[in-house]
Design a protein around this motif. Structure first.
Motif, PDB file in Angstrom:
ATOM      1  N   TYR B  31     -13.763  45.801 -67.439  1.00 51.84           N
ATOM      2  CA  TYR B  31     -14.245  46.426 -66.214  1.00 51.84           C
ATOM      3  C   TYR B  31     -13.605  47.798 -66.018  1.00 51.84           C
ATOM      4  N   TYR B  33     -14.022  51.614 -63.568  1.00 56.67           N
ATOM      5  CA  TYR B  33     -14.571  52.155 -62.330  1.00 56.67           C
ATOM      6  C   TYR B  33     -14.248  53.644 -62.222  1.00 56.67           C
ATOM      7  N   TYR B  35     -13.829  56.317 -58.954  1.00 60.21           N
ATOM      8  CA  TYR B  35     -13.768  56.500 -57.508  1.00 60.21           C
ATOM      9  C   TYR B  35     -13.545  57.983 -57.213  1.00 60.21           C
ATOM     10  N   LEU B  43     -10.913  55.372 -50.930  1.00 55.80           N
ATOM     11  CA  LEU B  43     -11.583  55.573 -52.204  1.00 55.80           C
ATOM     12  C   LEU B  43     -13.018  55.056 -52.120  1.00 55.80           C
ATOM     13  N   PHE B  90     -10.513  59.223 -59.371  1.00 54.38           N
ATOM     14  CA  PHE B  90      -9.669  58.211 -60.006  1.00 54.38           C
ATOM     15  C   PHE B  90     -10.513  57.285 -60.858  1.00 54.38           C
ATOM     16  N   HIS B  94      -9.787  46.860 -65.104  1.00 55.60           N
ATOM     17  CA  HIS B  94      -9.127  45.548 -65.002  1.00 55.60           C
ATOM     18  C   HIS B  94      -9.808  44.582 -65.937  1.00 55.60           C
ATOM     19  N   GLU B 100      -6.836  42.796 -59.856  1.00 59.13           N
ATOM     20  CA  GLU B 100      -5.873  43.884 -59.873  1.00 59.13           C
ATOM     21  C   GLU B 100      -6.381  45.020 -60.740  1.00 59.13           C
ATOM     22  N   GLN B 101      -6.806  46.083 -60.104  1.00 66.64           N
ATOM     23  CA  GLN B 101      -7.275  47.243 -60.833  1.00 66.64           C
ATOM     24  C   GLN B 101      -6.103  48.178 -61.128  1.00 66.64           C
ATOM     25  N   PHE B 103      -5.031  51.937 -62.015  1.00 64.50           N
ATOM     26  CA  PHE B 103      -5.583  53.265 -61.800  1.00 64.50           C
ATOM     27  C   PHE B 103      -4.921  54.314 -62.694  1.00 64.50           C
ATOM     28  N   GLY B 104      -5.723  55.320 -63.044  1.00 62.38           N
ATOM     29  CA  GLY B 104      -5.183  56.493 -63.699  1.00 62.38           C
ATOM     30  C   GLY B 104      -4.570  57.426 -62.665  1.00 62.38           C
ATOM     31  N   PRO B 105      -3.965  58.535 -63.131  1.00 60.44           N
ATOM     32  CA  PRO B 105      -3.263  59.445 -62.224  1.00 60.44           C
ATOM     33  C   PRO B 105      -4.185  60.351 -61.421  1.00 60.44           C
TER      34      PRO B 105
END
Lengths: 114, 112
Positions: B31, B33, B35, B43, B90, B94, B100-101, B103-105
């Motif tokens: 998965y 995403y 945002y 988000l 972003f 997951h 619990e996703q 995230f990148g920076p």
């Protein structure tokens, strides 16, 4: 139409005291809730979650409470530390519909004062 | 294990230009995403993917396109950039069975 609401944009707490961050939701189909923490110039990081079949979940200094009848959840941080200063996002999902998509609130900026 | 990486970190675009925001994860997550976060807002989901070759629209897909040719990569394409696309983007991922996703920076994009 905001389905997840965090009505306090900011909160200041003294170090060592309890921080309570609140979140309300309107969609009764939400059945899984998460809190994320975000520092400036970084992506959000997962903090703690709770399923709708529970009313409390603890992880160290962090506790999330869920009141389904009021469609309200809260995050308690005890004791608060300066490193907890960040923006906290509440998020919700409808797992019962087979969806992992998260709906986020606008966030609450927590400042812990030394 | 780098987690979720995003490039570039910052970008300024002129109105009408196009660009691709890159996102890569090394956790073998199905998965993924995209945002966007506007100032003072939460988000909002642009697009998501449940696996290679499968993508779907989120809440705010207009002006964006995605592709997912591999498990690792999930690029976001902006065509004909507009000032309304000024935001922080972003990427997250997951595994199935977990909410619990990761995230990148983020990529901070300004369109002027």
């Amino acid at each position: 139409d905001q389905q997840v609401k965090q009505n306090s944009p900011s909160l200041s707490v003294q170090e060592g005291r309890i921080s309570i961050l609140n979140c309300d939701y309107t969609n009764s189909m939400f059945d899984y809730f998460l809190w994320y923490k975000k520092y400036p110039a970084e992506g959000p990081t997962f903090l703690i979650s709770i399923s709708s079949i529970k009313d409390k979940n603890e992880d160290g200094r962090f506790t999330v409470f869920l009141n389904k009848s009021a469609k309200h959840l809260s995050l308690h941080i005890v004791p608060s530390q300066p490193g907890d200063s960040a923006v906290y996002f509440c998020a919700a999902s409808n797992y019962g519909a087979g969806s992992y998509q998260l709906t986020f609130g606008k966030g609450t900026k927590l400042s812990v004062i030394p | 294990n780098a987690g979720v990486t995003q490039t570039p970190k910052f970008r300024i675009l002129k109105i009408g230009q196009s660009m691709t925001l890159q996102c890569t994860q090394d956790m073998n997550h199905n998965y993924m995403y995209w945002y966007r976060q506007d100032p003072g807002m939460g988000l909002k989901l642009i697009y998501y993917s449940v696996g290679a070759g499968i993508t779907d629209k989120g809440e705010v897909p207009n002006g964006y396109n995605v592709s997912r040719s591999t498990t690792e990569d999930f690029p976001l394409r902006l065509e004909l950039a507009a000032p309304s696309q000024t935001s922080v983007y972003f990427c997250a991922s997951h595994r199935g069975g977990s909410y619990e996703q990761y995230f990148g920076p983020g990529t901070r994009l300004t369109v002027t």
